[in-house]
Design an enzyme around this catalytic site. Structure first.
Site, PDB file in Angstrom:
ATOM      1  N   ASP A  32     -20.617  64.826  36.696  1.00  0.00           N
ATOM      2  CA  ASP A  32     -20.003  64.910  35.356  1.00  0.00           C
ATOM      3  C   ASP A  32     -21.007  64.579  34.239  1.00  0.00           C
ATOM      4  OD1 ASP A  32     -17.603  65.132  36.896  1.00  0.00           O
ATOM      5  OD2 ASP A  32     -17.335  62.962  36.840  1.00  0.00           O
ATOM      6  N   GLU A 239      -9.585  70.505  33.251  1.00  0.00           N
ATOM      7  CA  GLU A 239     -10.230  69.209  32.963  1.00  0.00           C
ATOM      8  C   GLU A 239     -11.640  69.482  32.437  1.00  0.00           C
ATOM      9  OE1 GLU A 239     -10.397  67.064  36.689  1.00  0.00           O
ATOM     10  OE2 GLU A 239     -11.756  68.501  37.597  1.00  0.00           O
TER      11      GLU A 239
HETATM   12  O1  FUB Z   1     -15.632  62.523  38.574  1.00  0.00           O
HETATM   13  C1  FUB Z   1     -14.243  62.377  38.642  1.00  0.00           C
HETATM   14  C2  FUB Z   1     -13.568  63.584  38.128  1.00  0.00           C
HETATM   15  O2  FUB Z   1     -13.977  64.725  38.857  1.00  0.00           O
HETATM   16  C3  FUB Z   1     -13.875  63.931  36.708  1.00  0.00           C
HETATM   17  O3  FUB Z   1     -13.226  63.101  35.798  1.00  0.00           O
HETATM   18  C4  FUB Z   1     -13.462  65.352  36.704  1.00  0.00           C
HETATM   19  O4  FUB Z   1     -13.848  66.092  35.608  1.00  0.00           O
HETATM   20  C5  FUB Z   1     -14.066  65.843  37.991  1.00  0.00           C
HETATM   21  O5  FUB Z   1     -15.403  66.197  37.846  1.00  0.00           O
END
Ligand code: FUB
Length: 338
Positions: A32, A239
């Protein structure tokens, strides 16, 4: 993220191909990546993946991260420094578990780190922590940002000095529990013919620690100006929000989650609406896809992750590659394996 039980959903599409870039570090797992330039240097604010021996579930319980390490480098291709622990979950008074994807910004002599973590009642909230240095250590505020929820905050400072926090993530990110900014533990995922959940945005107060207005739903729309339905899951928001400005336009990019694309949409102002344009980054190895887009000198780059080092969806490694625009301002789709 959300995170279906399947370990590496997209290995199939890259089978027999080689990655176009290599992990930036290999001594820890990182994911991320939110990249920024501060004082001419590149800083990457990633998640710090660990193996907490938690079985994979649809809620992403196996993403059980506990701290952040900030990476820095003088230039693309240069030596990457791990600046040690910048914030530890044990120092966040309200935190329960799962320190997920962060972002950072700078204003008036202070660096601000925005982070999602489940509170002690297992509800995701967004916190802010400050430091005089881009690498921390960061000191968290005693409580989460009032009115914040869900995951994947990204902070954007516009050229007029106003700052905005974009956030949200469905499934494990709990966005489906929030309608009209009210919590409903039973909030469900949308059915295929229902309108998809939209990301959220709120302008930040001058001190960067509070929302200056009620949280709004961002409108990500199709070519005809219509919002997506859940069945458009290769295009709708899931997301990993990011926003950048190019030639005066606002580019909102995000992951489609269960279809693993990074897509983007263009708007005329920070609130949108944002019109869908296409795919920035095709699926990478591993379930999640999460990125940032930044200009460094004359070139543009996308920071992203895959699971090249581990082959496990919750143990990721950050990478970077160049991103290019077409003459009309659209982004050329990147294939991470060739
Ligand atoms: O790294 C945890 C979660 O996985 C992140 O918050 C999301 O965007 C995904 O990459």
């Amino acid at each position: 993220a959300a995170l279906m039980g399947c370990t590496v959903a997209s290995f199939g599409q890259s089978a027999g191909k080689k990655p176009i870039s290599q992990p930036l570090v290999s001594h820890i797992y990182t994911a991320d990546p939110s990249a920024h330039i501060f004082n001419g240097k590149i800083y990457i604010y990633p998640s710090h993946d660990i193996d907490a021996a938690i079985k994979e579930d649809d809620e992403g319980g196996h993403f059980a991260m506990k701290d952040y390490h900030i990476l820095s480098m003088d230039k693309i291709g240069g030596k990457v420094t791990d600046n040690g622990v910048a914030l530890d979950i044990k120092d966040i008074p309200w935190a329960g578990r799962q320190l997920w994807a962060p972002d950072a910004t700078y204003k008036n002599g202070t660096y601000y780190l925005y982070f999602p973590v489940k509170d002690k009642g297992d509800i995701f909230r967004i916190g802010v922590a400050t430091s005089k240095k881009p690498t921390g250590p960061f000191k968290p505020e005693p409580a989460p940002i009032k009115g914040s929820y869900s995951i994947d905050p990204t902070v954007f400072q516009d050229t007029d000095g106003k700052s905005y926090l974009y956030f949200g993530g469905i499934w494990g990110g709990q966005l489906q529990r929030w309608t009209g900014n009210k919590y409903d533990a039973k909030g469900a995922l949308k059915k295929p013919d229902e309108l998809a959940y939209q990301p959220r945005v709120a302008r930040l107060s001058a001190d960067m620690k509070e929302f200056a207005e009620p949280v709004r739903e961002l409108q990500v729309v199709d070519a005809n100006g219509k919002p997506f339905h859940e069945k458009d899951n290769d295009k709708r928001f899931f997301e990993a929000a990011w926003i950048h400005k190019y030639n005066g336009k606002y580019y909102f990019s995000y992951s489609t989650g269960d279809t693993h694309n990074i897509c983007y949409a263009i708007g005329d102002n920070p609130y949108g609406p944002f019109k869908y344009q296409g795919v920035v980054l095709k699926p990478v190895q591993g379930w999640t896809n999460h990125h940032s887009i930044v200009q460094i000198g004359p070139k543009w780059y996308i920071f992203y992750h895959d699971v090249q080092l581990s082959g496990k969806t919750h143990l990721r490694n950050v990478k970077v590659t160049e991103l290019t625009y077409n003459a009309d301002g659209t982004i050329k789709t990147i294939e991470a394996y060739k």
